[in-house]
Every structure is written in C-alpha cells, then in structure tokens.
Design an enzyme around this catalytic site. Structure first.
Site, short mmCIF file in Angstrom:
data_model
loop_
_atom_site.label_atom_id
_atom_site.label_comp_id
_atom_site.label_asym_id
_atom_site.label_seq_id
_atom_site.Cartn_x
_atom_site.Cartn_y
_atom_site.Cartn_z
N HIS A 171 0.83 -1.20 0.00
CA HIS A 171 0.00 0.00 0.00
C HIS A 171 0.87 1.26 0.00
O HIS A 171 1.97 1.26 0.53
CB HIS A 171 -0.88 0.04 1.26
N LYS A 201 24.53 -17.98 7.46
CA LYS A 201 25.41 -19.11 7.17
C LYS A 201 25.67 -19.19 5.67
O LYS A 201 24.80 -18.87 4.87
CB LYS A 201 24.73 -20.40 7.64
N THR A 248 12.98 -8.57 3.71
CA THR A 248 12.60 -7.21 3.33
C THR A 248 13.50 -6.62 2.25
O THR A 248 13.18 -5.59 1.69
CB THR A 248 12.67 -6.28 4.55
N LYS A 249 14.63 -7.28 1.97
CA LYS A 249 15.56 -6.78 0.95
C LYS A 249 16.11 -7.96 0.17
O LYS A 249 15.96 -9.11 0.56
CB LYS A 249 16.70 -5.99 1.60
#
Length: 161
Positions: free
Chosen positions: A86, A152, A133-134
C-alpha cells in the site's frame, strides 16, 4: 501438467487437487495443482519453475507485481509472498514495484514472508518465520530473522559436504 503431477505425487493427491480446482472451483485460475487452502492473487503473473508453488497448505501468493520462481524452489506451509504494498499516504492505493524473483534451488521455510521487490540468488534457504525485506543476490546462503540477514554460507547445491 496434471499427468506430470500425478507421476510425481500419486493419484490420490492429484485427484484431491483436481477435485478442489476443477469441480469446486477453488483456485481455479491457477493452472497448476495447488492446495485448496492456499490463496493466490494474480496467478497469471506467476512464472513458475519445475515445481508447484502453493502446493503446501495455507500459502499466500500475491503476484500483482509479478513473481518468478526458478527451478527446484520448495515453498513450505504458511509462506507469504507479497509483491504489492500500500501507499503509506493513501491506503486505498497500491505501489508498483519490481517483481519478486526467486532463484534456482531455493527453500522458503514454513511461515516465512517475502516482501515486494525482493530478489533471491540461487540456493538461498530462508529459515522458518523469517521476513525478507531486501534482496539477497548472493548464492549458497541461509538467511534468517526479522528482518532477514545472512546467517550461514552453504556449499554449492548438490555438492557433497
């Protein structure tokens, strides 16, 4: 496609998926076999590899900005892949972003969430309950946490450790 699915998963699983998708019309717009408990938005914008995303129970795949799966991508139960968000100044509007791209030989653990615009390299394992998120474009890694980070390194997929 359904014959390929039946060879891999058996007649009972195939009939269960076909019954829900073809007869009861649950996820009927998804052209590959999926769980009756999974939810899809814009399945026509999903490019799937050689597996069946959404086959695990309770997956949520929002592909309105597009989602691309590489080959051999395993999607666990309760995984959310959300390609659209949104507008923070007007909640009635959506933001167009780049599509989500998931490389080959990836594993999305149970209850993990992939957010808009994320790109994952090859052989990326997303730990259970992680929020990505990235982008993580490097290969052969495990990512975990909220927000996810590299925890890891892994040997190349298929190689003996």
């Amino acid at each position: 496609m359904w014959l390929q699915f039946m060879r891999k998963f058996g007649i009972v699983k195939t009939l269960h998926c076909a019954l829900w998708q073809k007869v009861f019309r649950v996820n009927s717009k998804v052209y590959w076999p999926v769980s009756s408990t999974s939810i899809f938005k814009a399945p026509h914008k999903i490019i799937r590899g050689n597996r069946f995303p959404g086959l695990s129970k309770y997956c949520y795949i929002d592909a309105r900005n597009g989602v691309g799966f590489g080959d051999n991508v395993w999607v666990g139960p309760y995984v959310s892949i959300i390609s659209m968000n949104h507008d923070l100044n007007d909640y009635t509007k959506y933001i167009e972003t780049d599509s989500i791209q998931i490389g080959d030989n990836c594993w999305l653990g149970a209850k993990s969430t992939i957010l808009p615009g994320v790109k994952l390299g090859n052989h990326v394992v997303v730990a259970a309950n992680s929020v990505v998120t990235k982008s993580f474009k490097e290969d052969n890694i495990v990512i975990a946490g909220n927000p996810a980070k590299v925890v890891k390194s892994l040997p190349a997929y298929g190689s003996l450790s």
